[in-house]
Write an enzyme that holds these catalytic residues in place. Structure first.
Site, mmCIF file in Angstrom:
data_model
loop_
_atom_site.group_PDB
_atom_site.id
_atom_site.type_symbol
_atom_site.label_atom_id
_atom_site.label_comp_id
_atom_site.label_asym_id
_atom_site.label_seq_id
_atom_site.Cartn_x
_atom_site.Cartn_y
_atom_site.Cartn_z
ATOM 1 N N HIS A 1 45.775 45.761 40.344
ATOM 2 C CA HIS A 1 45.852 47.360 40.063
ATOM 3 C C HIS A 1 44.992 48.000 41.124
ATOM 4 O O HIS A 1 43.467 47.543 41.324
ATOM 5 C CB HIS A 1 45.371 47.683 38.802
ATOM 6 C CG HIS A 1 45.383 49.017 38.807
ATOM 7 N ND1 HIS A 1 46.410 50.027 38.721
ATOM 8 C CD2 HIS A 1 44.335 50.070 38.055
ATOM 9 C CE1 HIS A 1 45.895 51.128 38.417
ATOM 10 N NE2 HIS A 1 44.658 51.311 38.002
ATOM 11 N N CYS B 1 50.948 52.083 41.351
ATOM 12 C CA CYS B 1 49.741 52.530 41.704
ATOM 13 C C CYS B 1 49.233 52.259 43.064
ATOM 14 O O CYS B 1 48.291 53.099 43.866
ATOM 15 C CB CYS B 1 48.468 51.630 40.884
ATOM 16 S SG CYS B 1 48.587 49.645 41.043
#
Length: 322
Positions: free
Chosen positions: A88, A201
């Site tokens: 992430h 993301c």
């Protein structure tokens, strides 16, 4: 919280009269969320301001910029997915004048799986999507979280006045770039033709880097940062229509039935036995029927996947220069 739109590392390439990658559809305003989606297990942005408030910098301040990465689902699986380079992405800021730190993330409002496949709800004749993403800006940088199994790297700086310009863009972007797209769709592993870029993301971070640079940020070009990408390999996507055109009273009932069956195999909270049974069903759709239904820009697309079908990569993208 993770993957993949719109840093276009390759140039737009027209194939058969269509421009690729197909541009992402921005909305004039973020729509209200479907109340059905509020059943997600984990709250969105629990430490951020509920009104979306960020920070106003002093014009003569300077902010250091950090690249932040941590394994996806680290709070559940620890560093497991780091072994597969599934990270992430986020951005950190530090005010030199105040010493205060801030974290900026963009991730799914209702958890990752809900952004990737829709819900098949009894009594509802169409798929129910819970695939919104949004920015989360909050005080502090959790050094241990980012650095223990991922990375926390100083990559550049920006003046306070230019930081405020970036924040203005951030609010506009958050109100118009609404939908999360998990998979990149490409012709083959060479990525010479990318049909659809992801919007996740890491793609948000890349777009934010680009806009930071356009506002005046200076990046350290000697630092290398890679980003996770999930890719489906397909022939050119075929548009099928939107929800009303397929599932409405005058829609294509045969297609609607096929799509509802396909998405039913991806429902969460199934028994182990059903997971294995539906894995066989999915393979039958993809390998035998040559069908994979894909949602993008409020429209459904048919993908004809081909070998190697799926790819996981950790792509290097250089910092922008303006």
């Amino acid at each position: 919280m993770f993957f993949a739109f719109l840093f276009v590392a390759t140039s737009l390439s027209p194939v058969g009269g269509t421009q690729y990658p197909i541009p992402y559809q921005f909305l004039p305003k973020r729509p209200p969320s479907n109340p059905y989606c509020d059943r997600a297990l984990f709250p969105f942005c629990p430490t951020g301001d509920p009104t979306g408030k960020t920070v106003v910098a002093a014009d003569n301040d300077t902010f250091d910029i950090y690249s932040l990465q941590a394994p996806v689902w680290e709070f559940i699986t620890g560093d497991l997915l780091a072994n597969f380079k599934i990270f992430h992405d986020a951005i950190g800021f530090r005010s030199r004048a105040t010493g205060l730190n801030y974290t900026l993330e963009w991730y799914e409002l209702f958890e990752l799986f809900n952004c990737t496949f829709p819900h098949v709800v009894p009594g509802t004749p169409y798929p129910v999507w819970c695939n919104e993403g949004a920015t989360c800006f909050y005080d502090g940088i959790d050094d241990r979280h980012w650095s223990e199994n991922g990375s926390l790297v100083l990559i550049g700086n920006i003046s306070g006045s230019d930081f405020n310009k970036f924040i203005e863009w951030l609010h506009r972007d958050n109100d118009s770039a609404v939908y999360y797209i998990t998979f990149r769709v490409a012709q083959d592993p060479s990525l010479s033709t990318i049909y659809i870029e992801p919007w996740d993301c890491s793609s948000f971070v890349l777009r934010a880097f680009d806009h930071l640079a356009s506002c005046g940020a200076v990046f350290n070009g000697s630092v290398a940062v890679n980003h996770t990408r999930l890719t489906l390999f397909s022939r050119p996507p075929i548009p099928l229509g939107n929800t009303s055109e397929i599932f409405g009273p005058q829609g294509n009932q045969t297609l609607a039935k096929s799509m509802m069956a396909f998405y039913s195999y991806f429902q969460p909270h199934q028994s182990i036995g059903n997971y294995f049974k539906h894995l066989v069903d999915i393979l039958e759709y993809v390998l035998v029927q040559d069908k994979f239904y894909y949602w993008y820009n409020d429209e459904y697309w048919l993908l004809h996947l081909h070998e190697p079908y799926f790819g996981l990569s950790f792509d290097f993208v250089p910092f922008p220069k303006h």
